[in-house]
Design a protein around this motif. Structure first.
Motif, short mmCIF file in Angstrom:
data_model
loop_
_atom_site.label_atom_id
_atom_site.label_comp_id
_atom_site.label_asym_id
_atom_site.label_seq_id
_atom_site.Cartn_x
_atom_site.Cartn_y
_atom_site.Cartn_z
N VAL A 165 11.87 -5.77 -3.61
CA VAL A 165 12.02 -4.79 -2.46
C VAL A 165 10.54 -4.90 -1.64
O VAL A 165 10.81 -4.62 -0.24
N MET A 166 9.41 -5.18 -2.19
CA MET A 166 8.41 -5.25 -1.11
C MET A 166 8.64 -6.30 -0.26
O MET A 166 8.48 -6.15 0.92
N LEU A 167 9.11 -7.39 -0.52
CA LEU A 167 9.22 -8.54 0.08
C LEU A 167 10.44 -8.58 1.09
O LEU A 167 10.40 -8.71 2.58
N GLU A 200 0.94 -1.13 0.07
CA GLU A 200 0.03 0.02 -0.02
C GLU A 200 0.82 1.26 0.08
O GLU A 200 0.48 2.26 -0.63
N ALA A 201 1.80 1.26 0.83
CA ALA A 201 2.74 2.35 0.97
C ALA A 201 3.70 2.52 -0.34
O ALA A 201 4.14 3.74 -0.49
N GLN A 202 4.02 1.32 -0.74
CA GLN A 202 4.95 1.43 -1.85
C GLN A 202 4.65 0.57 -3.49
O GLN A 202 4.98 -0.34 -3.78
N PRO A 203 3.47 1.15 -3.82
CA PRO A 203 2.90 0.31 -4.78
C PRO A 203 3.91 0.10 -6.15
O PRO A 203 3.48 -0.77 -7.02
N ALA A 204 4.79 1.16 -6.49
CA ALA A 204 5.76 1.05 -7.53
C ALA A 204 6.81 0.14 -7.31
O ALA A 204 7.42 -0.09 -8.20
N ARG A 263 2.05 -10.07 -9.43
CA ARG A 263 1.34 -8.87 -9.58
C ARG A 263 1.08 -8.49 -11.14
O ARG A 263 2.22 -8.66 -11.88
N ALA A 264 -0.01 -8.22 -11.45
CA ALA A 264 -0.41 -7.95 -12.70
C ALA A 264 -0.73 -6.38 -13.02
O ALA A 264 -1.32 -6.03 -12.31
#
Length: 270
Positions: free
Chosen positions: A72-74, A63-67, A105-106
């Motif tokens: 990086v998210m994991l 939610e905070a870093q959608p791009a 993620r699509a």
């Protein structure tokens, strides 16, 4: 993208150490690693706690870093869970609570994926149906089995815990898994799938090993059949068939039953 999900604990178990998420364009499956009896994990928490925290933290990061990329998210989610231990656990212990992961993620044209350890991503593309996994986990376990035999030991039955496995956890010459080291996310198997054009992917399934064993362990079906069952009858039906096979298996794994999670993603108009 249309998504169908089922996740069930092993029969007789009140706690599910698997999990699944669907957050807009992001889906994922997670399989908490159950430590064998007698193994000191150095942690007051268990695999179910770890999986629940990891999915919750990943949702926050997404939610905070959608791009951000999936890696990086994991990595950030792993770091946040590391802080959630609040200094009460030995996170340097290689048996610290961990989880295998598969994310997808699509957007309108592509699907990005990430795989850690023995989760499986099944894709239905222009060249037919194929299955992707992080082969390093299986390779590491197979190497340990060969080394044990070479030293004169007895063969370790397939599916049973292999001595020495934890020494290879999150090591360059071993395998990577989500645990306490964010570097694992950066070492994950990743790729991009086309969702348009001649090479487009029509369907994808994300499976923990409790669901993929329908093909891998029991040979109940092939990957094409598995995708068709997910599409026509749903993930719950796949898990039901796995349970039947578990009940009748003559040589079950060290766990006759396992938590099982399956997610089906359908893209475009197919």
């Amino acid at each position: 993208m249309r998504v169908r999900i089922a996740s069930e604990p092993a029969p007789g178990q009140a706690v599910n150490e698997d999990a699944a998420i669907h957050l807009g364009s992001l889906v994922g499956v997670f399989d908490g690693v159950t430590a064998p009896v007698g193994i000191d994990t150095g942690c007051i928490h268990g695999p179910a706690w770890y999986v629940q925290r990891l999915t919750a933290r990943l949702a926050q990061v997404a939610e905070a870093q959608p791009a951000a990329s999936l890696s990086v998210m994991l990595a950030e989610a792993i770091e946040r869970v590391r802080r959630d231990h609040d200094g009460s656990c030995d996170l340097g212990n290689p048996a610290t609570p961990a989880a295998t992961v598969c994310l997808l993620r699509a957007d309108d044209r592509h699907a990005e994926y990430l795989i850690l350890a023995d989760c499986t991503l099944v894709i239905d593309g222009a060249d037919g149906v194929s299955a992707l996994t992080d082969q390093r986990f299986g390779d590491a376990v197979a190497r340990l089995r060969r080394e044990a035999l070479a030293k004169g030991g007895s063969e370790v039955p397939a599916g049973t815990p292999v001595p020495g496995k934890y020494a290879l956890t999150n090591q360059p010459d071993g395998y990577w898994i989500a645990a306490a080291n964010p570097e694992a996310a950066r070492q994950a198997v990743t790729g991009v799938l086309d969702l348009h054009g001649a090479t487009r992917v029509r369907r994808a399934a994300l499976l923990t090993d409790g669901a993929s064993r329908a093909v891998d362990d029991f040979g109940l079906m092939g990957w094409q059949d598995l995708l068709d069952i997910l599409t026509e009858d749903g993930p719950t039906e796949l898990i039901r068939r796995v349970r039947e096979a578990e009940d009748t298996a003559k040589q079950p794994r060290y766990k006759r039953h396992d938590d099982a999670t399956a997610v089906l993603c359908t893209f475009g108009s197919g």
